[in-house]
Design an enzyme around this catalytic site. Structure first.
Site: not given
Length: 415
Positions: A341, A370
């Site tokens: 969200c 990463y």
């Protein structure tokens, strides 16, 4: 090892076996990290072949999964670590502690405790310091062993300002203070090397600035006496082509430019590739769950999120995407986002992708560096599973977390 060194310099999403990827998503569920260990070994071998007289270490922070570390060691590599956890994981993967290099950046006490205890049993361990404070803290722990000094060359390079470490005061001893610090180190420790790292994600076009930083490191090595040093470590930062039209790093040109920049040295050259070794060896498989027509775009919702891969949200990074289930459908421009969200949870805006439909499997490329390292449990989402491919076989090397895993530390503390 020569056949690995001769492997293709770049691996695009189209080069993966799409049928196999779809079967992996079906068998292991999504989102799913996939790491090709054969590619890890090939990338390491290719880089090492370009620097035959150098000592090439793998920068563990790019991907510290045990299977990846084991693959690097199998390819003949050694490992550079930036934290105590990476030291432990490297040893668990089979690394000789005497061959590890620990690069301390504002190290917490538990890092230094672990490193000095390890060095007491394995005196070949090298500790790289970037602050005089760290020297004092090491002396307090009775350490008098191998030290490398990290130089801040004052020149930062790389794909984003957040990875341009060479000009960031957080990293390394200020350039003009290095000679005085070197003398201080020699009084109480064994000064074995100098170290610097200019930045990350450097491709051929960025080599000039990168090598200006390396040139300063070479100059400083000669000022402090390169004939008294074992090595001069110019770090890593060597990039891979994320965009489909980017060219791969020209390793021959890179090698020539680095050698010219560092100049004549008695000490051995060291390099620390991380991203180059693992980036294109990994991808994420994610399932399409939502198709929403909006006034200005079509939103494609997938089950991966910034908790799975944060690089687009953190760095604005581009990662290639491919509809694995239907690569030959007509492409349409879509916005691809996850279930978190926040507006930052978007992998691509207006990206041409073979028309996605609910249930399709989408691959997100160049996720091997990463990627899992920065994965989180944001929104209390369990972290994904990771599957390794090697010698034609696949196996789970990290199981999928469960909701019980997410709440375990609270429950075990009595909450």
């Amino acid at each position: 090892m020569s056949d690995l060194a001769d492997s293709p310099a770049v691996r695009r999403l189209d080069d993966w076996d799409l049928e196999r990827l779809e079967s992996l998503a079906d068998e292991y569920d999504t989102p799913l990290y996939v790491m090709d260990l054969d590619r890890v070994k090939a990338n390491y071998a290719r880089f090492s072949a370009a620097f035959p007289d150098a000592h090439v270490m793998y920068a563990a922070k790019a991907h510290t999964g045990k299977a990846v570390l084991e693959a690097v060691l199998e390819a003949g590599g050694s490992i550079e670590c930036a934290a105590w956890g990476e030291l432990r994981r490297s040893i668990d993967a089979g690394a000789d502690p005497n061959e590890l290099q620990y690069t301390a950046v504002n190290p917490p006490d538990h890092d230094l405790d672990y490193a000095t205890d390890l060095a007491a049993e394995h005196p070949g361990l090298t500790i790289t310091i970037g602050a005089v404070d760290t020297l004092e803290r090491l002396a307090e722990r009775g350490y008098d062993g191998r030290i490398a000094i990290r130089i801040n060359p004052g020149i930062g390079t790389g794909h984003h300002e957040k990875v341009a470490t060479g000009a960031d005061a957080k990293f390394g001893i200020p350039y003009e203070r290095v000679p005085e610090v070197a003398e201080r180190v020699r009084e109480d420790f064994d000064l074995v090397g100098l170290h610097a790292h200019a930045g990350s994600g450097v491709l051929t076009a960025g080599l000039e600035d990168h090598c200006r930083a390396i040139s300063r490191v070479g100059e400083m090595a000669r000022r402090v006496g390169d004939d008294t040093l074992e090595f001069v470590d110019v770090g890593g930062g060597y990039g891979v082509p994320y965009r489909e039209d980017d060219e791969p790093l020209d390793l021959e040109k890179t090698s020539n430019m680095v050698r010219e920049a560092i100049g004549d040295l008695e000490a051995q050259l060291k390099l620390e590739p991380g991203r180059y070794v693992v980036a294109d060896a990994g991808l994420i498989l994610s399932e399409v769950n939502t198709i929403k027509e909006a006034p200005d775009t079509t939103v494609v919702g997938i089950d991966a999120s910034l908790a799975t891969l944060i690089r687009p949200a953190m760095f604005g990074s581009y990662h290639p995407m491919l509809n694995v289930s239907a690569p030959d459908r007509e492409a349409r421009e879509v916005t691809v986002g996850g279930p978190v969200c926040t507006s930052a949870d978007v992998f691509a805006h207006d990206r041409p992708v073979a028309r996605p439909e609910r249930g399709d499997v989408v691959a997100i490329g160049n996720a091997g560096s990463y990627g899992y390292e920065l994965a989180s449990q944001f929104h209390s989402q369990p972290r994904p599973a990771e599957v390794a491919l090697e010698d034609g076989e696949d196996r789970v090397v990290r199981r999928r977390e469960t909701l019980e895993d997410v709440t375990r530390v609270e429950r075990e503390s009595g909450q």
